[in-house]
Design an enzyme around this catalytic site. Structure first.
Site, PDB file in Angstrom:
ATOM      1  N   SER A 111     -13.372  54.441  43.043  1.00  0.00           N
ATOM      2  CA  SER A 111     -12.415  54.804  44.100  1.00  0.00           C
ATOM      3  C   SER A 111     -12.546  53.920  45.336  1.00  0.00           C
ATOM      4  CB  SER A 111     -12.606  56.271  44.500  1.00  0.00           C
ATOM      5  OG  SER A 111     -13.792  56.421  45.250  1.00  0.00           O
ATOM      6  N   LYS A 128     -17.025  57.019  50.838  1.00  0.00           N
ATOM      7  CA  LYS A 128     -15.625  56.950  51.302  1.00  0.00           C
ATOM      8  C   LYS A 128     -15.591  56.235  52.656  1.00  0.00           C
ATOM      9  CE  LYS A 128     -13.391  59.722  48.322  1.00  0.00           C
ATOM     10  NZ  LYS A 128     -14.459  59.690  47.322  1.00  0.00           N
TER      11      LYS A 128
END
Lengths: 153, 425
Positions: free
Chosen positions: A74, A111
């Site tokens: 991701s 993230k």
């Protein structure tokens, strides 16, 4: 008998032989401007001033630095791939824009911390994934800030 | 200007190390078990609140731990050692002088730090927590004994929020009155019992005792404790622990041992460890003691334990010599037909390697010129490449008696294969 204040506190039998990360080690790559012919006393030797130390470059504060492994894709957009090694510094104050290791619902995730008009979010760098909005109800914690990624080419 | 000593102590250190890499356990009770998953050796505050006692055998509280959702870990000394090193390095980075006292405690000299000792300690505490996840308590005072006492107060009193400066306290005598005599640094359990019988049950009452009386009944070390409580430093900085007078290496087995050959392997292994420690402090041993015991918790099983102490002809730190002695001692006390739980080795009569007494009949060590360098080479190899890279055949190869460690957490900071994994999902 008075127990002496300096008497050693029992640490458990094997504590002394614990392995420690060797921050003092020098994994050094010589920086030489010229090729060095083997066998002869090298004329380049005098120019060899300093060895480059990758630890020095990647780890500013060894006490606060941890290595973690990435699982998943991701963060491809931030050049973080599956299986890469991240250098995480817990002494850095997390700010919007930083790539962080966060704990969300009991799981460590990597993230980018981002400010949006609605507040903060943990944003992936891959259009196939959706950001996590952070509000008062989100159970989350920034564990450390990612400073480097070590990627095998 | 009086000194400001700070005693910095990691709270529930082993449990906190486990939590540093499992933050989701922050609210859950956590316990850590001793080697071989024998007993509880560390408890988080929540685990203490459940009434789990220090040293409770695991098998006795296992069901209760499960019922209460307690997270249970085998001890992970690689992790604890590394986290300890990190904490100590942070302290050294910000304090002018640090004396590491144990794996989870250090004295820092905070005399004259900018902003005052207490404010400085708060920043130090916040830094250690941010960088490592380990919460610490700080006690500040003008002597080490008082700093210890202040530290206990900081830990027990919620309103201190982890830091307590005794010298800045409006009523230090109340803190001394609150401290049980048995909790005073340097007062052993026997003296505590005697003092309590006389009505001296707190640090405050002890402080009021007559100097001469204390010196007479408790020797000079008791006097030092008294003076330190009165604010006169007797324990300097870096007046580190004296070399140990004995070295013990012992452990419980993973499975009951019934065979002599396994027992001899274990004895050899423990002797090797003890000898390593012995050389590390630059000493030689003039005596060795071996012991073994069955599991006294197992009712209805035949019980046996025995001990044998042996003098060594020449004080030595030579592992093979010590192993030979330990094995012969073990052969002597071993009896067939028992299920042994534990054995151990103690080296005694330690003296510095230089300046040891030599036996008139034995050859001086110079006649075995290879022993010293050989042992040094073995230690170097094992330090460099990891424990037991080279080992003694007497310790066995399979080591079937070795311990269990079924619930050990990953060695997050010291082994590449076990570092933390983060999800990119």
């Amino acid at each position: 008998m008075v127990s002496c204040p300096h008497a050693e506190i029992p640490l458990g039998n094997w504590v002394e032989a614990v392995s420690r990360p060797d921050f003092g080690s020098r994994l050094a790559v010589p920086l030489a401007g010229e090729t060095v012919p083997a066998g002869f006393p090298s004329p380049a030797e005098e120019y060899l001033e300093k060895r480059l130390d990758l630890n020095e470059h990647l780890v500013a504060r060894p006490e606060a630095t941890y290595f973690v492994r990435v699982s998943g894709d991701s963060m491809i957009g931030a050049a973080i791939h599956h299986g890469d090694l991240l250098v995480v510094d817990r002494s850095v104050e997390p700010k919007p824009g930083n790539v962080v290791i966060a704990l969300v619902d009991g799981e460590f995730t990597v993230k980018r911390l981002r400010r949006t008009p609605f507040g903060l979010e943990l944003a992936p760098e891959n259009p196939e994934y959706t950001p996590i909005q952070l509000n008062d109800d989100t159970d989350f914690l920034v564990w450390g800030v990612v400073l480097h990624v070590v990627h095998k080419v | 200007m009086p000194k400001s000593y700070a005693l910095i102590d990691c709270n529930n250190f082993y449990a906190s190390c486990e939590r540093a890499f499992r933050p989701e356990l922050a609210e859950r009770p956590v316990v850590v078990l001793s080697n071989n998953d024998g007993c509880v050796i560390a408890r988080s505050e929540e685990a203490k609140a459940l009434g789990i006692g220090m040293g409770t055998p695991y098998f006795k509280c296992r069901a209760m731990l499960e019922r209460n959702g307690v997270a249970v870990f085998s001890s992970n000394y690689a992790l604890y050692g590394d986290m300890s090193a990190r904490v100590m390095r942070i302290l050294s980075r910000y304090c002018p002088d640090v004396e590491v006292y144990s794996i989870d405690e250090a004295f820092c000299d905070l005399t004259g730090v900018p902003g005052g000792a207490a404010a400085y300690a708060r920043r130090l505490r916040a830094t250690v927590f941010a960088w490592t996840g380990i919460p610490v308590s700080v006690g500040i005072a003008r002597t080490k004994t008082l700093a210890k006492l202040a530290n206990r107060f900081a830990k027990k009193q919620k309103r201190c929020r982890g830091v307590f400066d005794l010298d800045a306290s409006p009523d230090p005598d109340r803190v001394l009155g609150w401290t049980d005599i048995g909790e005073v640094w340097g007062i052993g359990p026997r003296h505590a019992k005697r003092l309590r019988a006389m009505g001296v049950d707190s640090a405050l009452k002890f402080r009021e005792l007559k100097r001469d009386w204390v010196q007479k009944k408790m020797t000079v070390s008791g006097l030092h404790t008294l003076l330190e409580l009165r604010g006169f430093p007797c324990h300097g900085f870096h007046s580190g622990p004296a070399d140990k007078k004995t070295i013990v290496s012992s452990r419980s087995f993973g499975h009951p041992v019934t065979r002599l050959d396994h027992m001899l392997e274990a004895a050899s292994q423990y002797t090797t460890r003890a000898a390593e420690k012995l050389r590390k402090q630059g000493s030689v041993a003039s005596g060795i003691l071996v012991y073994l015991q069955t599991n006294s918790f197992k009712l209805g099983q035949p019980q046996y334990s025995n001990t044998l102490a042996m003098p060594l002809a020449v004080a030595t730190a030579h592992t093979p010599t010590l192993i030979r002695a330990a094995r012969s001692g073990m052969e002597h006390i071993f009896r067939d037909g028992y299920q042994y739980k534990k054995c151990g080795v103690m080296l005694s009569g330690l003296e510095p390697e230089r300046g040891r007494w030599l036996n008139l009949l034995a050859l001086p060590p110079a006649h075995r010129p290879h022993d010293g360098p050989l042992m040094r080479a073995v230690d170097d190899v094992n330090t460099r490449w990891g424990r037991d890279t080279v080992s003694f055949a007497a310790s066995g190869v399979k080591q079937e008696w070795r311990m269990k460690r079924e619930m050990r957490s990953p060695r997050y900071t010291t082994v590449w294969e076990e570092i933390l994994t983060v999800q990119a999902k």
